[in-house]
Design a protein around this motif. Structure first.
Motif, PDB file in Angstrom:
ATOM      1  N   GLY A 176      20.579  -2.195  10.191  1.00 50.60           N
ATOM      2  CA  GLY A 176      19.988  -2.820   9.016  1.00 50.60           C
ATOM      3  C   GLY A 176      19.520  -1.808   7.987  1.00 50.60           C
ATOM      4  N   PRO A 177      18.948  -2.277   6.885  1.00 54.84           N
ATOM      5  CA  PRO A 177      18.493  -1.382   5.822  1.00 54.84           C
ATOM      6  C   PRO A 177      17.163  -0.714   6.157  1.00 54.84           C
ATOM      7  CG  PRO A 177      18.039  -3.654   5.231  1.00 54.84           C
ATOM      8  CD  PRO A 177      18.785  -3.696   6.532  1.00 54.84           C
ATOM      9  N   ALA A 178      16.981   0.490   5.622  1.00 58.65           N
ATOM     10  CA  ALA A 178      15.724   1.216   5.781  1.00 58.65           C
ATOM     11  C   ALA A 178      15.499   2.038   4.524  1.00 58.65           C
ATOM     12  CB  ALA A 178      15.760   2.116   7.017  1.00 58.65           C
ATOM     13  N   SER A 179      14.288   2.511   4.339  1.00 57.91           N
ATOM     14  CA  SER A 179      13.977   3.357   3.190  1.00 57.91           C
ATOM     15  C   SER A 179      12.865   4.319   3.558  1.00 57.91           C
ATOM     16  CB  SER A 179      13.566   2.512   1.983  1.00 57.91           C
ATOM     17  OG  SER A 179      12.420   1.723   2.279  1.00 57.91           O
ATOM     18  N   ALA A 180      12.894   5.506   2.928  1.00 61.33           N
ATOM     19  CA  ALA A 180      11.911   6.547   3.210  1.00 61.33           C
ATOM     20  C   ALA A 180      11.302   7.037   1.913  1.00 61.33           C
ATOM     21  CB  ALA A 180      12.560   7.707   3.966  1.00 61.33           C
ATOM     22  N   SER A 181      10.060   7.503   1.997  1.00 60.35           N
ATOM     23  CA  SER A 181       9.390   8.038   0.819  1.00 60.35           C
ATOM     24  C   SER A 181      10.060   9.340   0.385  1.00 60.35           C
ATOM     25  CB  SER A 181       7.910   8.282   1.120  1.00 60.35           C
ATOM     26  OG  SER A 181       7.772   9.198   2.203  1.00 60.35           O
ATOM     27  N   ARG A 182       9.965   9.647  -0.878  1.00 61.06           N
ATOM     28  CA  ARG A 182      10.555  10.868  -1.408  1.00 61.06           C
ATOM     29  C   ARG A 182       9.671  12.070  -1.072  1.00 61.06           C
ATOM     30  NH1 ARG A 182      11.872   7.059  -5.698  1.00 61.06           N
ATOM     31  NH2 ARG A 182      14.142   6.759  -5.668  1.00 61.06           N
ATOM     32  N   GLU A 183      10.219  13.254  -1.253  1.00 63.71           N
ATOM     33  CA  GLU A 183       9.515  14.478  -0.872  1.00 63.71           C
ATOM     34  C   GLU A 183       8.214  14.658  -1.643  1.00 63.71           C
ATOM     35  OE1 GLU A 183      10.258  16.657   1.578  1.00 63.71           O
ATOM     36  OE2 GLU A 183      11.831  15.242   2.154  1.00 63.71           O
ATOM     37  N   SER A 184       8.107  14.060  -2.810  1.00 63.69           N
ATOM     38  CA  SER A 184       6.901  14.226  -3.621  1.00 63.69           C
ATOM     39  C   SER A 184       5.693  13.491  -3.040  1.00 63.69           C
ATOM     40  CB  SER A 184       7.157  13.730  -5.051  1.00 63.69           C
ATOM     41  OG  SER A 184       7.557  12.359  -5.038  1.00 63.69           O
ATOM     42  N   PRO A 212       0.802  -1.230   0.000  1.00 60.65           N
ATOM     43  CA  PRO A 212       0.000   0.000   0.000  1.00 60.65           C
ATOM     44  C   PRO A 212       0.838   1.286   0.000  1.00 60.65           C
ATOM     45  CG  PRO A 212      -0.750  -1.543   1.703  1.00 60.65           C
ATOM     46  CD  PRO A 212       0.579  -2.016   1.231  1.00 60.65           C
ATOM     47  N   LEU A 213       2.151   1.208   0.152  1.00 68.31           N
ATOM     48  CA  LEU A 213       2.990   2.404   0.279  1.00 68.31           C
ATOM     49  C   LEU A 213       3.262   3.008  -1.089  1.00 68.31           C
ATOM     50  CD1 LEU A 213       5.564   1.097   2.925  1.00 68.31           C
ATOM     51  CD2 LEU A 213       3.450   2.391   3.331  1.00 68.31           C
ATOM     52  N   LYS A 214       2.853   4.241  -1.284  1.00 68.31           N
ATOM     53  CA  LYS A 214       3.046   4.922  -2.562  1.00 68.31           C
ATOM     54  C   LYS A 214       4.522   5.245  -2.754  1.00 68.31           C
ATOM     55  CE  LYS A 214       1.494   8.935  -5.197  1.00 68.31           C
ATOM     56  NZ  LYS A 214       0.648  10.162  -5.200  1.00 68.31           N
ATOM     57  N   GLY A 215       5.076   4.821  -3.904  1.00 71.76           N
ATOM     58  CA  GLY A 215       6.459   5.138  -4.224  1.00 71.76           C
ATOM     59  C   GLY A 215       7.484   4.224  -3.595  1.00 71.76           C
ATOM     60  N   TYR A 216       7.035   3.111  -3.008  1.00 73.29           N
ATOM     61  CA  TYR A 216       7.997   2.189  -2.398  1.00 73.29           C
ATOM     62  C   TYR A 216       8.875   1.564  -3.503  1.00 73.29           C
ATOM     63  CZ  TYR A 216       9.815  -1.737   0.313  1.00 73.29           C
ATOM     64  OH  TYR A 216      10.639  -2.626   0.930  1.00 73.29           O
ATOM     65  N   PRO A 217      10.215   1.409  -3.322  1.00 72.32           N
ATOM     66  CA  PRO A 217      10.973   1.455  -2.063  1.00 72.32           C
ATOM     67  C   PRO A 217      11.545   2.817  -1.695  1.00 72.32           C
ATOM     68  CG  PRO A 217      12.361   0.580  -3.792  1.00 72.32           C
ATOM     69  CD  PRO A 217      11.025   0.836  -4.426  1.00 72.32           C
ATOM     70  N   GLY A 218      11.380   3.866  -2.474  1.00 73.55           N
ATOM     71  CA  GLY A 218      11.842   5.185  -2.079  1.00 73.55           C
ATOM     72  C   GLY A 218      13.346   5.310  -2.003  1.00 73.55           C
ATOM     73  N   ASP A 219      13.809   6.139  -1.039  1.00 69.54           N
ATOM     74  CA  ASP A 219      15.244   6.401  -0.865  1.00 69.54           C
ATOM     75  C   ASP A 219      15.818   5.488   0.216  1.00 69.54           C
ATOM     76  OD1 ASP A 219      15.249   8.449  -2.750  1.00 69.54           O
ATOM     77  OD2 ASP A 219      14.614   9.935  -1.253  1.00 69.54           O
ATOM     78  N   GLU A 220      16.936   4.859  -0.105  1.00 71.99           N
ATOM     79  CA  GLU A 220      17.578   3.953   0.852  1.00 71.99           C
ATOM     80  C   GLU A 220      18.291   4.732   1.951  1.00 71.99           C
ATOM     81  OE1 GLU A 220      20.125   1.253  -1.114  1.00 71.99           O
ATOM     82  OE2 GLU A 220      18.537   0.268  -2.259  1.00 71.99           O
ATOM     83  N   ILE A 221      18.296   4.148   3.142  1.00 68.29           N
ATOM     84  CA  ILE A 221      18.953   4.750   4.310  1.00 68.29           C
ATOM     85  C   ILE A 221      19.855   3.691   4.934  1.00 68.29           C
ATOM     86  CG2 ILE A 221      18.607   5.793   6.587  1.00 68.29           C
ATOM     87  CD1 ILE A 221      15.799   6.584   5.612  1.00 68.29           C
ATOM     88  N   TRP A 253       6.101   7.890   4.445  1.00 72.63           N
ATOM     89  CA  TRP A 253       6.261   6.614   5.136  1.00 72.63           C
ATOM     90  C   TRP A 253       7.749   6.331   5.326  1.00 72.63           C
ATOM     91  CZ3 TRP A 253       9.293   3.812   1.987  1.00 72.63           C
ATOM     92  CH2 TRP A 253       9.190   4.008   0.612  1.00 72.63           C
ATOM     93  N   LEU A 254       8.011   5.387   6.219  1.00 75.53           N
ATOM     94  CA  LEU A 254       9.376   4.956   6.510  1.00 75.53           C
ATOM     95  C   LEU A 254       9.337   3.460   6.801  1.00 75.53           C
ATOM     96  CD1 LEU A 254      12.245   6.218   6.912  1.00 75.53           C
ATOM     97  CD2 LEU A 254      11.735   6.325   9.341  1.00 75.53           C
ATOM     98  N   ASP A 256       0.083  13.824   6.029  1.00 77.25           N
ATOM     99  CA  ASP A 256       0.481  15.214   5.769  1.00 77.25           C
ATOM    100  C   ASP A 256       1.910  15.514   6.203  1.00 77.25           C
ATOM    101  OD1 ASP A 256      -2.041  15.922   4.678  1.00 77.25           O
ATOM    102  OD2 ASP A 256      -2.849  16.205   6.704  1.00 77.25           O
ATOM    103  N   HIS A 257       2.738  14.492   6.333  1.00 79.21           N
ATOM    104  CA  HIS A 257       4.148  14.678   6.663  1.00 79.21           C
ATOM    105  C   HIS A 257       4.989  13.853   5.691  1.00 79.21           C
ATOM    106  CE1 HIS A 257       2.287  16.026  10.409  1.00 79.21           C
ATOM    107  NE2 HIS A 257       3.408  16.662  10.675  1.00 79.21           N
ATOM    108  N   SER A 258       6.154  14.376   5.375  1.00 78.00           N
ATOM    109  CA  SER A 258       7.042  13.689   4.437  1.00 78.00           C
ATOM    110  C   SER A 258       7.826  12.595   5.145  1.00 78.00           C
ATOM    111  CB  SER A 258       8.012  14.687   3.805  1.00 78.00           C
ATOM    112  OG  SER A 258       8.907  15.193   4.786  1.00 78.00           O
ATOM    113  N   GLY A 259       8.447  11.740   4.337  1.00 76.75           N
ATOM    114  CA  GLY A 259       9.313  10.714   4.909  1.00 76.75           C
ATOM    115  C   GLY A 259      10.473  11.318   5.669  1.00 76.75           C
ATOM    116  N   ARG A 260      10.997  12.441   5.184  1.00 75.52           N
ATOM    117  CA  ARG A 260      12.092  13.118   5.888  1.00 75.52           C
ATOM    118  C   ARG A 260      11.639  13.621   7.250  1.00 75.52           C
ATOM    119  NH1 ARG A 260      17.158  12.946   6.531  1.00 75.52           N
ATOM    120  NH2 ARG A 260      17.231  12.469   4.296  1.00 75.52           N
ATOM    121  N   GLU A 261      10.409  14.111   7.347  1.00 74.82           N
ATOM    122  CA  GLU A 261       9.902  14.582   8.644  1.00 74.82           C
ATOM    123  C   GLU A 261       9.730  13.419   9.606  1.00 74.82           C
ATOM    124  OE1 GLU A 261       7.263  18.536   7.739  1.00 74.82           O
ATOM    125  OE2 GLU A 261       6.463  16.620   7.016  1.00 74.82           O
TER     126      GLU A 261
END
Length: 515
Positions: free
Chosen positions: A464-472, A450-459, A477-478, A498-503
């Protein structure tokens, strides 16, 4: 004016640095030097009153026109080596900005920070009194339990408040704790709020491969501070805590200092409460009581042994035992006659209260058993078996039962998605984090679908590995995965409308107890 603190140099008295005139050196720290300094005053003299407003980030504190001589500050100047490290510089700036925005009464007020002559610096408002390091210096064998508990409790509350603002200290030592009194502090002198002031944020480099230290480092730091307050040293192995304390305290301390972060207390306040209870459990003043055990009667039958004959010539000397059952110091003469039978002896004075003591012990045992029985009947319902292992794997993130609250007062419930079991929690800010059991094949794809834009940006992070949604992506999500065996079977998905993955990354993930 330039200097190199890494080679033992420091700013001279009267020199000016970053708009502050140096008064004297206060202390050396691992990353630089701390001074008492005064802002360079360009205004006309008047009354001595502190400025009410903090200056803009990176600027020095300036007294308003007509306010008189500006108040002094505590100025810390970082050495050239750490100042040149881009990673440390980012950590230093972010920490001091967060500290400056924090209004907790026990966190030092940052009046300015910046970079000058190749050196990072931070200025904080001074505190009348002395730091905890000076207290330990004047009490090399440690302070009493009540004083230590009050100080640690106040510091723990300040650290937990900082963690909620994504601010981690990481390098807590006694010299960072300032006590608001000129006298030797006792419990009555230390009443919250503002009984202590905590400084030193951003001055300890975070671990390698981490942008932000985990809050559990502050739990361990608070444990070391408590040991130093009680013993005068941070060495637990070579020094016992003064006074008579229960073994429970050592168990509390071992948990706070556990090498495995997932085993430590979830918050500093939780550790402080556990330590206080354990320290006061059996804490007494003075020496523990001793029992005198005279030699057996040569007749083996009930016989009265006069006091004057208790240590007759040729008979073995009595042994003295402390409460732990080890030989101790002589206890002096025994009051009253001693009755002996077959090598055992009971003073007459003790026989009088043995029966009521036994009765009292039985009554206490019955009461405790009743309380335990009632408590077991009223115990909160446990997690369903399908998800109980999730709560066990993340004890600091998820509560022990559905009736309790999780990290940051989140309410939690068992959930299922396409046959994948999990526990989902939502905090008062409407941020939701769900821990899913994704060990079965295809389970992770089901919960991330259900996550829009997955896998997004890797962290990249330590566990371990993680990923966050892009600013768009508006509703960010994270997704967090793990490499440690205990957490490999799980995936944490955090969402915040209403919050970005970075937030989410900055406001929740950096301090969440995931490890």
């Amino acid at each position: 004016m330039s200097f190199d603190a890494t080679h033992g140099e420091h700013l001279a008295h009267g020199s000016v640095f970053a708009g502050y005139r140096i008064d004297r050196v206060l202390r050396r720290i691992a990353t630089g030097t701390t001074y008492r300094a005064t802002p360079v005053d360009h205004g006309p003299p008047a009354s001595d009153s502190p400025a009410s407003d903090s200056p803009a980030p990176g600027s020095r504190a300036a007294a308003p026109p007509g306010s008189g001589s500006p108040p002094p500050v505590v100025l810390t100047v970082v050495d050239a080596e750490h100042s040149a490290d881009a990673r440390f510089r980012q950590w230093f700036s972010r920490s001091n900005e967060s500290a400056r925005a924090t209004t907790h009464p026990a966190i030092a007020r940052v009046v300015g920070h910046g970079l000058a002559d190749g050196h990072l610096w931070v200025a904080t408002a001074p505190v009348p009194g002395h730091d905890a390091a000076a207290l330990v210096h004047h009490h090399p064998d440690g302070i009493d339990v009540d004083r230590a508990v009050v100080i640690v409790r106040a510091v723990g509350e300040a650290l937990d408040a900082a963690h909620l603002r994504r601010l981690v200290h990481s390098g807590l030592v006694t010299s960072d704790i300032f006590i608001h009194t000129d006298a030797d502090p006792g419990p009555a002198d230390l009443r919250p709020p503002g009984v202590v002031t905590l400084g030193g944020f951003g001055l300890t480099p975070p671990p390698q491969d981490e942008d932000t230290p985990h809050p559990d480092t502050d739990v361990a730091g608070l444990g070391r501070v408590l040991v130093e307050l009680l013993t005068g040293t941070t060495s637990v192995a070579r020094h016992r805590v003064s006074g008579a304390v229960s073994p429970a305290f050592y168990a509390v301390l071992a948990r706070a200092l556990d090498p495995g972060p997932e085993q430590r207390y979830r918050t500093c306040a939780e550790f402080a409460r556990a330590a206080e209870l354990a320290l006061h459990l059996t804490h007494t003043d003075g020496e523990p009581p001793t029992d005198v055990m005279p030699s057996p009667s040569p007749h083996g039958a009930l016989a009265r042994v006069p006091d004057s004959d208790a240590h007759a010539a040729g008979s073995p000397a009595p042994r003295v035992f402390g409460t732990a059952g080890h030989p101790g110091r002589p206890a002096g003469p025994v009051a009253g006659p001693v009755w002996s039978q077959g090598g055992s002896s009971i003073p007459r004075s003790r026989k009088a209260w043995l029966v009521p003591l036994f009765v009292a012990a039985v009554v206490v045992a019955v009461c405790v058993g009743a309380v335990m029985l009632v408590g077991s009947r009223n115990a909160p319902a446990p997690w369903p078996p399908a998800v109980s292992h999730i709560a066990d794997a993340f004890p600091r993130l998820i509560p022990a039962s559905p009736d309790a609250t999780g990290w940051r007062d989140a309410t939690c419930a068992a959930v299922s998605r396409d046959g994948v079991d999990g526990i989902s929690c939502t905090d008062p800010e409407n941020l939701t984090y769900a821990v899913w059991h994704t060990a079965p094949p295809g389970a992770q794809q089901k919960v991330t679908a259900p996550l829009k834009g997955y896998p997004g940006d890797e962290i990249t992070w330590r566990d371990g590995p993680a990923s966050a949604s892009r600013e768009s992506v508006k509703d960010g999500w994270l997704v967090t995965n793990f490499s440690a065996p205990v957490h490999v079977p799980y995936t944490v998905i955090t969402t915040w409308p209403d919050h970005s993955g970075r937030e989410i990354l900055d406001a929740w993930w950096r301090t969440a107890p995931l490890g």
